[in-house]
Design an enzyme around this catalytic site. Structure first.
Site, PDB file in Angstrom:
ATOM      1  N   LYS A  52       0.772  -1.114  -0.058  1.00 37.67           N
ATOM      2  CA  LYS A  52       0.103  -0.076   0.062  1.00 37.67           C
ATOM      3  C   LYS A  52       0.864   1.281  -0.030  1.00 37.67           C
ATOM      4  CE  LYS A  52      -0.950  -0.703   4.820  1.00 37.67           C
ATOM      5  NZ  LYS A  52      -1.905  -1.191   5.469  1.00 37.67           N
ATOM      6  N   GLN A  96      -2.687  -0.865  11.857  1.00 41.48           N
ATOM      7  CA  GLN A  96      -2.513  -2.259  11.424  1.00 41.48           C
ATOM      8  C   GLN A  96      -2.863  -3.135  12.349  1.00 41.48           C
ATOM      9  OE1 GLN A  96      -1.291  -2.364   7.991  1.00 41.48           O
ATOM     10  NE2 GLN A  96      -1.549  -4.760   8.249  1.00 41.48           N
ATOM     11  N   ASP A 119     -10.237   2.592   7.496  1.00 37.97           N
ATOM     12  CA  ASP A 119     -10.583   0.966   7.455  1.00 37.97           C
ATOM     13  C   ASP A 119     -12.056   0.953   7.483  1.00 37.97           C
ATOM     14  OD1 ASP A 119      -8.356  -0.801   7.171  1.00 37.97           O
ATOM     15  OD2 ASP A 119      -7.823  -0.054   9.057  1.00 37.97           O
TER      16      ASP A 119
HETATM   17  N1  LIG Z   1      -6.158  -2.236  10.075  1.00 34.36           N
HETATM   18  C1  LIG Z   1      -5.917  -3.195   8.969  1.00 34.36           C
HETATM   19  N2  LIG Z   1      -6.689  -3.246   7.909  1.00 34.36           N
HETATM   20  C2  LIG Z   1      -6.385  -4.208   6.811  1.00 34.36           C
HETATM   21  O1  LIG Z   1      -6.835  -3.917   5.767  1.00 34.36           O
HETATM   22  C3  LIG Z   1      -5.445  -5.213   7.208  1.00 34.36           C
HETATM   23  C4  LIG Z   1      -4.922  -5.232   8.558  1.00 34.36           C
HETATM   24  N3  LIG Z   1      -5.063  -3.994   9.319  1.00 34.36           N
HETATM   25  N4  LIG Z   1      -3.945  -6.204   8.874  1.00 34.36           N
HETATM   26  C5  LIG Z   1      -3.581  -7.264   7.738  1.00 34.36           C
HETATM   27  C6  LIG Z   1      -4.580  -7.674   6.720  1.00 34.36           C
HETATM   28  C7  LIG Z   1      -4.158  -8.251   5.452  1.00 34.36           C
HETATM   29  N5  LIG Z   1      -4.330  -7.345   4.491  1.00 34.36           N
HETATM   30  C8  LIG Z   1      -3.912  -7.572   2.935  1.00 34.36           C
HETATM   31  C9  LIG Z   1      -4.056  -6.650   2.062  1.00 34.36           C
HETATM   32  C10 LIG Z   1      -3.723  -6.795   0.587  1.00 34.36           C
HETATM   33  C11 LIG Z   1      -2.853  -7.912   0.441  1.00 34.36           C
HETATM   34  C12 LIG Z   1      -2.353  -7.802  -0.806  1.00 34.36           C
HETATM   35  O2  LIG Z   1      -1.862  -6.901  -1.520  1.00 34.36           O
HETATM   36  N6  LIG Z   1      -2.353  -9.162  -1.389  1.00 34.36           N
HETATM   37  C13 LIG Z   1      -1.642  -9.211  -2.820  1.00 34.36           C
HETATM   38  C14 LIG Z   1      -0.166  -9.526  -2.781  1.00 34.36           C
HETATM   39  C15 LIG Z   1       0.332 -10.591  -2.447  1.00 34.36           C
HETATM   40  C16 LIG Z   1       2.043 -10.637  -2.165  1.00 34.36           C
HETATM   41  O3  LIG Z   1       2.351  -9.594  -2.508  1.00 34.36           O
HETATM   42  O4  LIG Z   1       2.407 -11.780  -2.184  1.00 34.36           O
HETATM   43  C17 LIG Z   1      -2.492 -10.440  -3.646  1.00 34.36           C
HETATM   44  O5  LIG Z   1      -3.274 -11.221  -2.771  1.00 34.36           O
HETATM   45  O6  LIG Z   1      -2.366 -10.422  -4.850  1.00 34.36           O
HETATM   46  C18 LIG Z   1      -2.338  -8.761   1.643  1.00 34.36           C
HETATM   47  C19 LIG Z   1      -2.826  -8.322   2.740  1.00 34.36           C
HETATM   48  C20 LIG Z   1      -4.867  -6.261   4.863  1.00 34.36           C
HETATM   49  N7  LIG Z   1      -5.286  -6.248   6.200  1.00 34.36           N
END
Ligand SMILES: Nc1nc(=O)c2c([nH]1)NC[C@@H]1CN(c3ccc(C(=O)N[C@@H](CCC(=O)O)C(=O)O)cc3)C=[N+]21
Ligand SMILES: NC(=O)C1=CN([C@@H]2O[C@H](COP(=O)(O)OP(=O)(O)OC[C@H]3O[C@@H](n4cnc5c(N)ncnc54)[C@H](OP(=O)(O)O)[C@@H]3O)[C@@H](O)[C@H]2O)C=CC1
Ligand SMILES: [Mg+2]
Length: 286
Positions: A52, A96, A119
């Site tokens: 992000k 986070q 969020d």
């Molecule tokens: N306050 C808070 N808000 C959140 O929204 C929050 C959080 N805490 N804690 C952790 C989790 C996890 N999360 C992710 C979002 C995007 C990918 C992401 O970019 N995934 C990509 C890339 C994976 C990679 O680079 O290997 C994909 O699925 O293609 C991962 C994990 C948001 N979270």
């Protein structure tokens, strides 16, 4: 024929729209700003923060990442949130999760100004989502991004049976609320649900957000169903996989999201979208 939902392509579209709004806001002298606060080190969180921050910078946002030690006290964290609440260059604040156990997570959620709650976790915003309140307010980005995917692929939830596996504040509950508001008939399942797999097979739209690798396989899916995999898990070889066994599921599903490249990129794009909306709404005094 199964359609593999391309989260990257839809995220790109969302990001292009966001970039247009950023350009408009800049002409008015407003640069949307996001502050991300991380307490301690969580491997899943690190991926999220890296992705992000990269995207925010690329879209021309003001992006601040505040890494705090795992020993940070609740009072210290509250004081940092207070600073961002009164900082006009910051429109979105994201703490986070998970947080270390000395910190009371609900209390932190409550401390963020609801107008900067990027969020959508503040009870004021959760309450608005649940009551399908009219007007502008932030909604949790992962489920909101999933609604965008469904719309892009022409999946209308109205009248459909939806099953959401997982009941977290971050994914499951807001997902169920959004699907309910979109007129689906929604069932929420969790670790105490009996006969989960039979329930999953009733779903026209199945959203899986448990953190259990390959919990759902092709045998648990209604033929032709839309399957949305939120999981970000590791398999026995340390490879990133979802909560759905993609290989067996893709033979049965009508539409399915891959991991990576499905829900994850949409979460990031929707977070950027929400940040820019918060900046726009505050600029309009809304
Ligand atoms: N306050 C808070 N808000 C959140 O929204 C929050 C959080 N805490 N804690 C952790 C989790 C996890 N999360 C992710 C979002 C995007 C990918 C992401 O970019 N995934 C990509 C890339 C994976 C990679 O680079 O290997 C994909 O699925 O293609 C991962 C994990 C948001 N979270
Ligand atoms: N791609 C993305 O953008 C994002 C991905 N994630 C990923 O999604 C997954 C879920 O995240 P999150 O909602 O935060 O997780 P939580 O751990 O907060 O919640 C998990 C939910 O799944 C339920 N559950 C656990 N085991 C089972 C089981 N065996 N059968 C049925 N239900 C079960 C739990 O039930 P109970 O309530 O009874 O404990 C709980 O409701 C994780 O892999 C996370 O990394 C998260 C956010 C964004
Ligand atoms: Mg994904």
């Amino acid at each position: 024929m199964t359609t593999i939902i391309d989260g990257k392509a839809v995220a790109k579209k969302v990001n292009e729209a966001t970039a247009t709004v950023v350009a408009e806001l800049k002409q008015q002298g407003v640069q949307p700003g996001i502050a991300v606060i991380i307490v301690g080190e969580d491997p899943a969180s690190q991926i999220y923060v890296r992705n992000k921050n990269r995207k925010a910078t690329k879209l021309g946002l003001h992006s601040v990442v505040r890494q705090l030690p795992a020993t940070t006290t609740q009072a210290e964290l509250l004081s940092i949130i207070d600073d961002y609440n009164s900082d006009d260059s910051i429109h979105g604040i994201l703490v986070q999760s998970p947080l270390p156990k000395q910190i009371n997570e609900p209390l932190i959620t409550l401390a963020i100004d609801p107008k900067k709650d990027v969020d959508g976790f503040h009870p004021t915003n959760v309450g608005k989502l649940l009551t399908n309140f009219p007007g502008k307010y932030p909604v949790a980005n992962t489920p909101r991004g999933i609604m965008t995917l469904l719309a892009e692929y022409g999946v209308d939830p109205a009248g459909k049976q939806a099953v959401v596996i997982g009941r977290s504040t971050i994914v499951g509950k807001p997902m169920a609320a959004l699907l309910t508001n979109a007129n689906a008939t929604v069932t929420i399942a969790h670790s105490r649900t009996q006969d989960l797999k039979a329930l999953a097979r009733t779903a026209d739209i199945l959203v899986v957000a448990t953190g259990i690798a390959h919990l759902i396989t092709g045998a648990d899916i209604k033929p032709g169903a839309t399957v949305i995999d939120v999981g970000m898990d590791r398999d026995e070889n340390g490879k990133l996989v979802g909560d759905v066994d993609f290989d067996s599921a893709q033979d049965v599903a009508g539409l399915i999201t891959p991991v990576p490249g499905g829900v994850g990129p949409m979460t990031i794009a929707t977070l950027m979208q929400t940040t820019v909306e918060l900046a726009k709404w505050s600029d309009l005094g809304e």
